[in-house]
Motif scaffolding. Sequence first.
Motif, PDB file in Angstrom:
ATOM      1  N   ASP A  39       0.575  -1.044  -5.349  1.00 15.41           N
ATOM      2  CA  ASP A  39       0.114  -0.717  -3.713  1.00 15.41           C
ATOM      3  C   ASP A  39      -0.658   0.577  -3.671  1.00 15.41           C
ATOM      4  O   ASP A  39      -0.179   1.460  -4.422  1.00 15.41           O
ATOM      5  N   LYS A  65       2.302   4.896   4.029  1.00 12.12           N
ATOM      6  CA  LYS A  65       1.815   3.623   4.690  1.00 12.12           C
ATOM      7  C   LYS A  65       0.891   2.981   3.478  1.00 12.12           C
ATOM      8  O   LYS A  65      -0.072   3.723   3.294  1.00 12.12           O
ATOM      9  N   PRO A  66       1.093   1.623   3.349  1.00 10.77           N
ATOM     10  CA  PRO A  66       0.252   1.067   2.392  1.00 10.77           C
ATOM     11  C   PRO A  66      -1.246   0.715   2.904  1.00 10.77           C
ATOM     12  O   PRO A  66      -1.404   0.524   4.346  1.00 10.77           O
ATOM     13  N   ILE A  67      -2.296   0.942   2.186  1.00 16.94           N
ATOM     14  CA  ILE A  67      -3.666   0.605   2.668  1.00 16.94           C
ATOM     15  C   ILE A  67      -4.365  -0.353   1.903  1.00 16.94           C
ATOM     16  O   ILE A  67      -3.561  -0.266   0.482  1.00 16.94           O
ATOM     17  N   ALA A  68      -5.100  -1.187   2.390  1.00 18.52           N
ATOM     18  CA  ALA A  68      -5.720  -2.205   1.560  1.00 18.52           C
ATOM     19  C   ALA A  68      -7.032  -2.594   2.342  1.00 18.52           C
ATOM     20  O   ALA A  68      -7.050  -2.131   3.466  1.00 18.52           O
ATOM     21  N   VAL A  70      -0.836   3.656  -1.200  1.00 15.13           N
ATOM     22  CA  VAL A  70      -0.121   4.215  -0.072  1.00 15.13           C
ATOM     23  C   VAL A  70      -0.552   5.339   0.161  1.00 15.13           C
ATOM     24  O   VAL A  70      -0.672   6.505  -0.762  1.00 15.13           O
ATOM     25  N   LEU A  71      -0.851   5.691   1.559  1.00 12.71           N
ATOM     26  CA  LEU A  71      -1.172   6.954   2.000  1.00 12.71           C
ATOM     27  C   LEU A  71      -0.320   7.417   3.090  1.00 12.71           C
ATOM     28  O   LEU A  71      -0.154   6.798   4.115  1.00 12.71           O
ATOM     29  N   LEU A  95     -10.834   6.544   4.851  1.00 15.15           N
ATOM     30  CA  LEU A  95      -9.769   7.474   4.394  1.00 15.15           C
ATOM     31  C   LEU A  95     -10.213   7.862   3.024  1.00 15.15           C
ATOM     32  O   LEU A  95     -10.074   9.158   2.716  1.00 15.15           O
ATOM     33  N   CYS A  96     -11.237   7.249   2.324  1.00 16.99           N
ATOM     34  CA  CYS A  96     -11.537   7.537   1.176  1.00 16.99           C
ATOM     35  C   CYS A  96     -12.978   7.164   0.825  1.00 16.99           C
ATOM     36  O   CYS A  96     -13.308   6.171   1.038  1.00 16.99           O
ATOM     37  N   ARG A 104     -11.029  -1.884   2.546  1.00 17.05           N
ATOM     38  CA  ARG A 104     -12.049  -0.971   2.827  1.00 17.05           C
ATOM     39  C   ARG A 104     -11.382   0.123   4.021  1.00 17.05           C
ATOM     40  O   ARG A 104     -10.921  -0.241   4.787  1.00 17.05           O
ATOM     41  N   SER A 105     -11.506   1.302   3.647  1.00 16.90           N
ATOM     42  CA  SER A 105     -10.822   2.098   4.558  1.00 16.90           C
ATOM     43  C   SER A 105     -11.572   3.394   4.654  1.00 16.90           C
ATOM     44  O   SER A 105     -12.499   3.959   3.811  1.00 16.90           O
ATOM     45  N   GLY A 135     -11.465   0.944  -1.778  1.00 21.08           N
ATOM     46  CA  GLY A 135     -11.151  -0.418  -1.308  1.00 21.08           C
ATOM     47  C   GLY A 135     -12.526  -1.131  -1.740  1.00 21.08           C
ATOM     48  O   GLY A 135     -12.635  -2.361  -1.112  1.00 21.08           O
TER      49      GLY A 135
END
Length: 75
Positions: free
Chosen positions: A47, A53-56, A49-50, A61-62, A58-59, A39
């Motif tokens: 996209d 579900k799409p992620i956009a 997708v995780l 998760l990574c 900063r997350s 992010g």
Amino acid sequence: MGNTPIIDDLTLSLQPNEIVAILGPSGCGKTSFLNILSGIIPPSGGDIVLNGKPIAGRSRLCSYMFQDDLLFPWR
């Protein structure tokens, strides 16, 4: 950054607890891929997708550690 596509048509599926290495020559898009995945920069198309579900943006998760010594620059 220019207008040359770096990453095109990439699909990646990972399993839990799997260790993965991203390898390739200089300039092939390894860092761009990690920056998009985490992010830091937005994708110019497509996209992320995780679990369906799409992620956009900063997350939490990574994440990854930069190659440069940015954590302890005095060392």
